[in-house]
Design a protein around this motif. Structure first.
Motif, PDB file in Angstrom:
ATOM      1  N   ASP A   1       0.868  -1.175   0.000  1.00 16.25           N
ATOM      2  CA  ASP A   1       0.000   0.000   0.000  1.00 16.25           C
ATOM      3  C   ASP A   1       0.907   1.227   0.000  1.00 16.25           C
ATOM      4  O   ASP A   1       1.310   1.727   1.044  1.00 16.25           O
ATOM      5  CB  ASP A   1      -0.911  -0.010   1.235  1.00 16.25           C
ATOM      6  CG  ASP A   1      -1.963   1.077   1.196  1.00 16.25           C
ATOM      7  OD1 ASP A   1      -1.677   2.167   0.656  1.00 16.25           O
ATOM      8  OD2 ASP A   1      -3.079   0.840   1.691  1.00 16.25           O
TER       9      ASP A   1
ATOM     10  N   ASP B   1       0.249   4.151   2.221  1.00 14.22           N
ATOM     11  CA  ASP B   1       0.169   3.969   3.675  1.00 14.22           C
ATOM     12  C   ASP B   1       0.903   2.689   4.085  1.00 14.22           C
ATOM     13  O   ASP B   1       0.321   1.788   4.692  1.00 14.22           O
ATOM     14  CB  ASP B   1      -1.299   3.907   4.110  1.00 14.22           C
ATOM     15  CG  ASP B   1      -1.475   4.001   5.628  1.00 14.22           C
ATOM     16  OD1 ASP B   1      -0.538   4.457   6.320  1.00 14.22           O
ATOM     17  OD2 ASP B   1      -2.549   3.589   6.121  1.00 14.22           O
TER      18      ASP B   1
ATOM     19  N   PHE C   1       0.649   1.795   7.918  1.00 14.75           N
ATOM     20  CA  PHE C   1      -0.654   1.736   8.584  1.00 14.75           C
ATOM     21  C   PHE C   1      -0.893   2.955   9.478  1.00 14.75           C
ATOM     22  O   PHE C   1      -1.374   2.844  10.604  1.00 14.75           O
ATOM     23  CB  PHE C   1      -0.778   0.447   9.411  1.00 14.75           C
ATOM     24  CG  PHE C   1      -0.854  -0.804   8.579  1.00 14.75           C
ATOM     25  CD1 PHE C   1      -2.071  -1.365   8.268  1.00 14.75           C
ATOM     26  CD2 PHE C   1       0.308  -1.405   8.094  1.00 14.75           C
ATOM     27  CE1 PHE C   1      -2.152  -2.514   7.496  1.00 14.75           C
ATOM     28  CE2 PHE C   1       0.240  -2.555   7.318  1.00 14.75           C
ATOM     29  CZ  PHE C   1      -0.993  -3.107   7.010  1.00 14.75           C
TER      30      PHE C   1
ATOM     31  N   ARG D   1      -2.867   5.454   8.452  1.00 16.05           N
ATOM     32  CA  ARG D   1      -4.230   5.917   8.192  1.00 16.05           C
ATOM     33  C   ARG D   1      -5.237   4.767   8.154  1.00 16.05           C
ATOM     34  O   ARG D   1      -6.320   4.870   8.715  1.00 16.05           O
ATOM     35  CB  ARG D   1      -4.277   6.702   6.877  1.00 16.05           C
ATOM     36  CG  ARG D   1      -3.532   8.028   6.959  1.00 16.05           C
ATOM     37  CD  ARG D   1      -3.641   8.822   5.673  1.00 16.05           C
ATOM     38  NE  ARG D   1      -2.925   8.193   4.557  1.00 16.05           N
ATOM     39  CZ  ARG D   1      -1.616   8.307   4.356  1.00 16.05           C
ATOM     40  NH1 ARG D   1      -0.868   8.999   5.217  1.00 16.05           N
ATOM     41  NH2 ARG D   1      -1.032   7.733   3.322  1.00 16.05           N
ATOM     42  N   ARG D   2      -4.897   3.681   7.504  1.00 15.42           N
ATOM     43  CA  ARG D   2      -5.841   2.567   7.418  1.00 15.42           C
ATOM     44  C   ARG D   2      -5.847   1.768   8.731  1.00 15.42           C
ATOM     45  O   ARG D   2      -4.918   1.880   9.545  1.00 15.42           O
ATOM     46  CB  ARG D   2      -5.469   1.646   6.249  1.00 15.42           C
ATOM     47  CG  ARG D   2      -4.055   1.106   6.299  1.00 15.42           C
ATOM     48  CD  ARG D   2      -3.715   0.276   5.082  1.00 15.42           C
ATOM     49  NE  ARG D   2      -2.270   0.149   4.932  1.00 15.42           N
ATOM     50  CZ  ARG D   2      -1.660  -0.938   4.483  1.00 15.42           C
ATOM     51  NH1 ARG D   2      -2.363  -2.000   4.149  1.00 15.42           N
ATOM     52  NH2 ARG D   2      -0.344  -0.968   4.362  1.00 15.42           N
ATOM     53  N   LYS D   3      -6.898   0.985   8.918  1.00 15.97           N
ATOM     54  CA  LYS D   3      -6.996   0.152  10.114  1.00 15.97           C
ATOM     55  C   LYS D   3      -5.878  -0.885  10.096  1.00 15.97           C
ATOM     56  O   LYS D   3      -5.630  -1.528   9.085  1.00 15.97           O
ATOM     57  CB  LYS D   3      -8.360  -0.539  10.152  1.00 15.97           C
ATOM     58  CG  LYS D   3      -8.576  -1.369  11.403  1.00 15.97           C
ATOM     59  CD  LYS D   3      -9.952  -2.021  11.405  1.00 15.97           C
ATOM     60  CE  LYS D   3     -10.142  -2.871  12.652  1.00 15.97           C
ATOM     61  NZ  LYS D   3     -11.459  -3.554  12.664  1.00 15.97           N
TER      62      LYS D   3
END
Length: 275
Positions: free
Chosen positions: A148, A151, A154, A156-158
């Protein structure tokens, strides 16, 4: 392997310990590069006792600390004239998101960035000692990995422990491919390996009952070390580089790992993170 010098990161436990034992049995001088010095010294004594080797050494290394990695490189270069094999074995699979002392997401920071930086620290000595070899422990889970790019850590994302681990193992293969290109003509080879699904301390942050149940279905650390040892020592692999191995055989890596643009993008990003 008589007279050869080998480093095994995470050599105090699991696959790393058995890899170090196998190298010592073959006559190599082995350096255990470990964060926990008490466990590392116990592993050294165990390996020396079972192999009869007097050439097992311990040097502190925390792959989550750039300062520790650079200090390790400086100490090793000051005390050793050669390095024939670097086994980048150490890794982490965390139960929740954590960060290294340098502020990197820990799974990505340890499994990829720390491994990348340690290898850079030791490359001059590996080149000087050529023919020499680098072994990078990845995983079959790299097939499920996805980079990703927006990100990677991690932020921003869960957070998902599995996604973080799979991404880091894909990063290991991307790194292996990119490094192999850079080492063409130097006599230094680099290959990635999947050790199998092995009962190790990798999941030490998970509930103990779950880990015990999981371990019933896994390979032993000795079985898991077989592929690393093969790639590190087999004479017929002297010129093989940039490959991914499972069960001591070359296997095509994930399509995502073959993307040269992705390999170079990760290299540039890692270089910036490691400074």
């Amino acid at each position: 392997m008589n007279g050869k010098v080998c480093i095994v990161t995470g050599g105090n436990t699991g696959i790393g310990r058995e890899t170090a034992r196998g190298l010592a049995q073959r006559g190599a001088k082995v350096v255990l590069a470990c964060r926990d010095m008490g466990r590392a010294e116990a592993a050294r004594d165990d390996i020396a006792g079972t192999t009869g080797s007097k050439d097992v050494e311990v040097i502190a290394l925390d792959l989550g600390s750039k300062a520790s990695i650079r200090a390790f490189g400086e100490r090793f270069r000051a005390t050793h004239e050669r390095l024939d094999v670097l086994v980048n074995n150490a890794g982490a699979w965390l139960g929740s998101r954590g960060t290294t002392g340098d502020g990197l997401e820990a799974t990505f920071g340890v499994n990829h960035v720390g491994t990348w930086l340690l290898t850079q620290e030791l490359l001059p000595l590996l080149k000087k000692s050529a023919p020499s070899r680098i072994v990078v422990l990845s995983s079959a889970l790299h097939y499920r990995g996805r980079m990703d790019w927006d990100d990677l850590q991690f932020e921003r994302r869960k957070y998902s422990t599995t996604a973080a681990y799979n991404q880091s193992k894909l990063a290991n293969v991307l790194f292996t491919k990119a490094l192999a290109r850079r080492l063409e003509g130097t006599g230094v080879t680099v290959n990635a390996v999947h050790p199998g699904v092995v009962a190790t301390d990798l999941m030490r942050d998970y509930p103990k009952l779950l880990v015990k149940l999981f371990h019933l279905f896994l390979l032993t650390p000795e079985q898991g070390a077989a592929c690393s040892l093969h790639v590190a020592t087999a004479p017929e692999l002297g010129g093989v580089t940039g490959e991914y191995f499972e069960k001591s055989r070359i296997k095509p890596a994930a399509t995502a790992a073959l993307d040269e643009a992705a390999q170079e993008r990760l290299w540039a990003l890692t270089e910036a993170l490691a400074t």
